[in-house]
Design an enzyme around this catalytic site. Structure first.
Site, short mmCIF file in Angstrom:
data_model
loop_
_atom_site.label_atom_id
_atom_site.label_comp_id
_atom_site.label_asym_id
_atom_site.label_seq_id
_atom_site.Cartn_x
_atom_site.Cartn_y
_atom_site.Cartn_z
N ALA A 1 -9.87 -5.69 14.11
CA ALA A 1 -8.96 -6.40 13.22
C ALA A 1 -7.52 -5.96 13.46
O ALA A 1 -6.59 -6.78 13.44
CB ALA A 1 -9.36 -6.17 11.76
N VAL B 1 -2.92 -7.65 -1.65
CA VAL B 1 -2.24 -8.38 -0.57
C VAL B 1 -3.07 -9.52 0.00
O VAL B 1 -2.54 -10.34 0.76
CB VAL B 1 -1.79 -7.44 0.58
CG1 VAL B 1 -0.75 -6.46 0.09
CG2 VAL B 1 -2.98 -6.75 1.21
N TYR C 1 -12.69 -2.19 12.04
CA TYR C 1 -11.31 -1.80 11.73
C TYR C 1 -10.40 -2.03 12.93
O TYR C 1 -9.35 -2.67 12.85
CB TYR C 1 -11.28 -0.34 11.31
CG TYR C 1 -9.91 0.28 11.26
CD1 TYR C 1 -9.09 0.08 10.15
CD2 TYR C 1 -9.42 1.03 12.32
CE1 TYR C 1 -7.81 0.63 10.11
CE2 TYR C 1 -8.15 1.59 12.29
CZ TYR C 1 -7.36 1.39 11.18
OH TYR C 1 -6.11 1.92 11.14
N GLY D 1 0.83 -1.21 0.00
CA GLY D 1 0.00 0.00 0.00
C GLY D 1 0.86 1.25 0.00
O GLY D 1 0.61 2.19 0.75
#
Lengths: 274, 518
Positions: free
Chosen positions: A183, A83, A180, A31
């Site tokens: 995780a 990814v 978010y 990224g």
């Protein structure tokens, strides 16, 4: 003219300087076409590493990052890969090895697309499991996939650095982005288990937990008030910059952190202290 | 001006070219017949090409005549509350982050001025809040006991009636140092029913044009009463034509601009000049408490750093009381830290040679003195750049002006009364004092500061954002524009003796007699 602003210094990494600290190292930054990832790639390049600039869609911006590094006299190349796609990642790691040599440093920075909007976020009572699942796939799954591809080579050479970008929200969910943040917290657990298993092979595994980084695509909708509040609550009294994060990456990527593994370093101006 | 803008004539057909004028008074063929010029303006943030017609005295006369005609037709008799409502609606368009004018301003003003994008974005938003419809009523209330005096004759305290007439046309020379500032000039004129011929500043010519467009979109009639265009500062023939047709002239800018304009306005035409002004802050010991001083430093840093200290509202000096939770030098250090952080998120504009040299000179002067412990001087400065400078000086000889661009002096004081001799030499230039002190001391401080020449007292942290309706430079913003017409009370009484009932030949007695006769 007076000296240019820090962001325009010729080293291109916001005052992080240049060196041969990482000469001979090969780094993959996922990224890396924009925001924090781009700053990390430029910093690694400015300190001597050959950098694989991974991206998903932004080919033009990834190529710009490559050009920035090359202008500093560094080596870099852009590589497209999702990814979470094991085959694509395996191909990328092989291609990087072909181009620059085996991968020594992995920076897991890629983020499953997510909008940090404090006003339209999902609440605890309406968030579906699918949202968590998507974030686990992106964050833990992405880190897993890249590590799986890189670990065999690192283990064979008895040396490697795995650095994963998480978030200080895991300790201080100022805005509860459930899926978010959960995780990202899982990624820390994932990393510590890797650290335990890979330590004997000389591979360190660490996390970096930045505070809010304004100006990146992901943070575009954070409100001015939210930024002001965070700034006044932060001991170092400002928000985090991509360069702040890149500085911590340089530490974990270099020999200066040889005896540090399983750590999670908070880079948020002291908002979280642990 | 921040970072003297590079301005030159350029023949470029490749880049995006923007119109930097608002002249709805001229038809397309009329505009087509003019000479045009495209200027490249670059304040350090990237060049912008701006196109405008060259104004000649003939064109200015034509525009003024049409402005006067429009004012008479659609503005002179329009109720003031109606105008306030329309202006409020036009400004409200800018509260939408996706408003095209706002987006254009947020994108281009940083390029034109060199100011940090985030600073411009938030600065514009804060500034335009002052013109919400309800706040426009404050502008009116600040200057008029009864704003309806703008619509007709209203009873006055002297026993008669008064009406306030605004200028039919005001020529306004806008400032370019702070983006958005001309909104205030344009809106004040509209509230007193004056048309505006605005001269945009070369440093920031775009915003007044964008605002005029919004006003015209909201109400085309109001739009016809506005004209904004650039012309070279001091262009005597153009300005003579404009001044001759104006009932008032306003000029906001530096000393040179103010003097030049004032000297050339015909006798009898009022000039309202907003010239060079100086501001400062006073931090009381209560604001230096251990649980307050970091926040105080942050507020002061914002006051100094916003718009790179170019506004007349920006502090040159901070006076800090002794005997607080932290001593003044610790406060200076905290202020330096906050200035450094402001620079990270909202970097100062790049400077030209002269401006950089001025800062280096100040630094050099104090650096030598800081080596002597007895001098009571400490220098805090950005490393390797001129981005920000805090000079801590225990015993200042005088109130010294800053070279601007984020250079501030901090002087400890034991009592606010110590300020009087220091401020005396600059009293006629003083404007805002930002203060932080216990509530019971506020009035006493205000008395001292007011006596020293200050005309606005606000909290530190709010220096760049004056409240709606403030008395700009100590004057009523609207009152300064109007001309009063009084009907004397004695006149009303005397008119009674001319009542037709008593004065029409034969009318009064004849009627009564006739009625009685029936």
């Amino acid at each position: 003219m007076n000296a240019p602003a820090a962001s325009e210094l010729p080293d291109g990494v916001s005052g992080l300087g240049r060196s041969d600290l990482l000469a001979g190292r090969v780094a993959v930054v996922t990224g890396a076409s924009r925001g924090i990832g781009a700053a990390i790639a430029r910093a690694l390049g400015a300190h001597g590493a050959a950098v694989a600039v991974n991206y998903l869609r932004n080919a033009d911006r990834a190529r710009q990052v490559v050009r920035d590094i090359q202008q500093l006299g560094g080596r870099a190349e852009s590589f497209a890969a999702d990814v979470t796609d094991a085959a694509a990642v395996a191909d990328m790691v092989a291609a990087v090895a072909e181009r620059f040599g085996p991968v020594d440093v992995v920076v897991n920075n890629a983020l499953h697309s997510y909008t940090f909007d404090p006003l339209s976020r999902r609440t605890a009572w309406d968030i579906p499991w699918a949202d968590y699942s998507a974030q686990f796939t992106g964050s833990v799954g992405g880190a897993y996939t890249v590590c799986q591809a890189a670990i065999p080579g690192m283990r064979a050479r008895g040396n490697g650095r795995i650095i994963t970008i998480v978030s200080d929200l895991i300790e201080r969910p100022g805005v509860p982005y459930h899926d978010y943040t959960t995780a990202k917290a899982a990624v820390v657990g994932f990393s510590r288990n890797l650290a335990a298993d890979l330590g004997p092979f000389g591979i360190t595994v660490n996390c970096i937990a930045p505070g809010l980084v304004p100006g990146t695509d992901s943070s575009a909708v954070a409100t001015d008030e939210q930024r002001d509040d965070l700034e006044s609550a932060t001991p170092l009294r400002r928000l985090t910059t991509p360069a702040d994060v890149a500085g911590a990456v340089l530490f974990f990527a270099s020999r200066w952190s040889d005896h540090v593994t399983g750590a999670c370093l908070f880079v948020d101006g002291g908002l979280v202290m642990r | 001006m921040t970072a003297d803008p590079v301005v030159d004539d350029l023949d470029s057909s490749r880049a995006e070219v923007l119109d930097s004028f608002f002249l709805p008074q001229l038809t397309a063929p009329e505009l087509g017949g003019l000479t045009w010029v495209t200027r490249r303006v670059d304040g350090g943030g990237g060049a912008v090409l701006l196109r405008s017609p060259v104004l000649t005295p003939d064109v200015v006369e034509l525009v003024c005549d049409r402005l006067l005609a429009a004012q008479a037709a659609v503005l002179a008799d329009r109720p003031v509350m109606d105008i306030a409502e329309v202006v409020g609606r036009a400004v409200a368009r800018w509260y939408d982050p996706d408003h095209p004018g706002r987006r254009l301003a947020e994108r281009l003003l940083p390029q034109i001025t060199g100011y940090a994008p985030d600073m411009v974005r938030r600065g514009l938003k804060d500034h335009l809040k002052t013109f919400r419809a309800d706040r426009l009523l404050r502008f009116l209330a600040a200057d008029f006991d009864n704003p309806l005096v703008l619509d007709g004759f209203q009873p006055n305290r002297a026993g008669g009636r008064s009406r306030a007439f605004g200028p039919r046309l005001t020529t306004q020379v806008f400032a370019g140092n702070v983006p958005g500032l001309p909104a205030w000039n344009i809106i004040c004129a509209l509230l007193v029913k004056s048309a505006t011929l605005g001269k945009s500043a070369s440093g920031e010519p775009l915003f007044p044009v964008l605002l005029a467009r919004s006003l015209a979109e909201e109400d085309p009639d109001l739009g016809r009463c506005l004209a904004v265009a650039p012309w070279p500062g001091g262009a005597a023939d153009v300005e003579a034509a404009a001044f001759a047709r104006s009932d008032a002239v306003t000029v906001t800018g530096g000393q040179a601009a103010v003097q030049s304009v004032t000297a050339r306005v015909p006798t009898g035409v009022p000039v309202i000049a907003y010239g060079h002004k100086v501001s400062f802050a006073v931090v009381g010991r209560e604001a230096l408490a251990l649980n307050r001083y970091p926040d105080t430093a942050r507020r002061v840093a914002r006051d100094v750093s916003q718009y790179d200290q170019q506004g007349c509202l920006s502090p040159h000096v901070v006076f800090v009381e002794r005997d607080g939770g932290v001593d003044p030098q610790t406060f200076s250090a905290a202020l330096a830290g906050e200035m450094a952080r402001f620079e990270v998120t909202r970097p100062r504009a790049r400077l030209g040679l002269a401006d950089s040299a001025a800062i280096e000179q100040v630094r050099a002067q104090y650096e030598f003195r800081s080596y002597d412990d007895a001098a009571g001087v400490a220098l805090f400065a950005s490393d390797g750049t001129t981005a920000w400078t805090v000079v801590h000086e225990e015993r200042p000889a005088a109130f010294t002006l800053s070279p601007l661009n984020r250079v501030v002096r901090v002087h400890p004081v034991s009592d606010v009364a110590e300020l009087e001799p220091l401020l005396a030499p600059v009293r006629r230039y003083l404007q805002t004092a930002g203060v932080a002190c216990a509530p019971e001391r506020l009035t006493g401080w205000a008395e001292v500061l007011g006596r020293c020449g200050v005309d606005r007292i606000c909290a530190v942290g709010q220096m760049p954002d004056p409240a709606a309706g403030w008395h700009h430079d100590g004057r009523g913003s609207l009152a300064a524009l109007v001309r009063w017409v009084d009907i004397e009370g004695a006149a009303e009484l005397t008119m009674e003796s001319y009542d037709p009932e008593w004065t029409r030949p034969g009318a009064a007695s004849g009627t009564r007699n006739g009625r009685e006769g029936l």
